[in-house]
Design a protein around this motif. Structure first.
Motif: not given
Length: 341
Positions: A289-318
């Protein structure tokens, strides 16, 4: 001795009164049906060709509208929404659309449809040289936060048959085609409403000549009848597809590969517990992830998440768990003490 109970006949006074009341009710229903048969199509045509045209800032035309007041079924034929740009193909043109209106629309004061059938829609979109879209004004209006309550609606048994999409990408000088598009959606609802669901989730089409399909499954004997659609993605280039977002991000994703093993679930249950949600594994590899001026802000090799529930209409995330490997966060503090995050 057995008591003799008189058997009511057609000449019994209360039977005659009941018969008259039934006749009056039948006549009233017929008169109501006749009264609605002609005005409803005229009013609906006026709303589409005048109000909706003004709201979309695009000309809307309809060939024919029919309404059956006995079944509360409406059909629109030859609906066309012209493009805003002169000489461009219509934004939307469809052969026909049928909706079955529910009486629940009255007390919910919102559109409630038991069935929505869209036949042979054709959509034409374009991305301009500056990265904006031919419908950028509609996107900006939809994304604007007006501070009002969320939209109230309930659409059930949604089917799209024989659709086509043409997308003209001017910056990359490419044209994309979607043909034979068929979609089934059990329901999309922000209201506590329940009706008989007959449509399984499914998507099928030919994308640039290649077949694509997602078939849904159902659990008919569970306490809450669920229908799900598997979303399995392997190493999708996040940066490549984020370039097509119609909204501007405040940072640039220059690298990242997305993989998923997830399910989109339509959970019926009772009217209060109906929900549309996503669950499963989501993996993001080699992210930058870079800023608009090209400077790097965030980088990582890997990220893994297990989402139990992302409710579309109630806008809740577990999220059950989240694992990030080798993250690098770059933060700068300016001379005035402000952090550039």
């Amino acid at each position: 001795r057995a008591a003799m109970v008189p058997v009511p006949t057609a000449s019994t006074p209360w039977v005659r009164r009941l018969g008259r009341y039934a006749l009056y009710l039948a006549v009233a229903l017929v008169l109501l049906a006749v009264a609605l048969y002609f005005p409803v199509p005229a009013v609906l045509r006026h709303v589409l060709e005048t109000n909706v045209s003004a709201q979309l800032q695009r000309k809307v035309a309809v060939t024919r509208i029919e309404f059956n007041p006995l079944t509360l079924s409406a059909r629109i034929e030859g609906l066309t929404i012209q493009a805003k740009q002169a000489g461009a193909p219509p934004l939307l043109a469809l052969d026909g659309m049928t909706v079955d209106v529910s009486l629940a629309s009255i007390w919910h004061r919102a559109p409630v449809f038991d069935r929505v059938l869209v036949e042979h829609p054709h959509i034409a979109l374009a991305r301009n040289d500056d990265g904006s879209y031919s419908v950028q004004d509609l996107v900006d209006a939809a994304m604007a936060d007006n501070g009002g309550p969320p939209a109230r609606f309930s659409l059930n048994n949604i089917e799209v048959q024989g659709g086509t999409i043409d997308f003209d990408d001017h910056p990359r000088q490419r044209k994309h085609e979607v043909r034979d598009l068929n979609i089934g959606i059990p329901f999309l609802s922000s209201l506590p409403y329940q009706t008989t669901i007959k449509v399984l989730p499914n998507v099928a089409a030919r994308v640039n000549g290649s077949p694509f399909s997602l078939a849904g499954t159902t659990t008919p004997f569970a306490r809450e009848r669920d229908a799900s659609l598997d979303i399995d993605i392997d190493k999708l280039s996040l940066a490549q597809y984020l370039a097509y977002l119609p909204v501007k991000l405040r940072a640039n994703v220059t690298a990242g590969m997305v993989s998923t093993r997830a399910k989109l679930v339509f959970s019926e249950g009772d009217p209060q517990s109906r929900a549309l949600w996503i669950s499963g594994e989501f993996t993001l590899d080699d992210f930058v992830l870079q800023r608009p001026n090209g400077a790097e802000t965030l980088a990582f090799a890997s990220a893994k998440a297990h989402v139990a529930r992302l409710d579309i209409f109630h806008q809740t995330l577990v999220v059950d768990n989240l694992r990030v490997e080798r993250p690098v966060l770059t933060v700068r503090r300016a001379g005035d003490g402000a952090i550039d995050l």
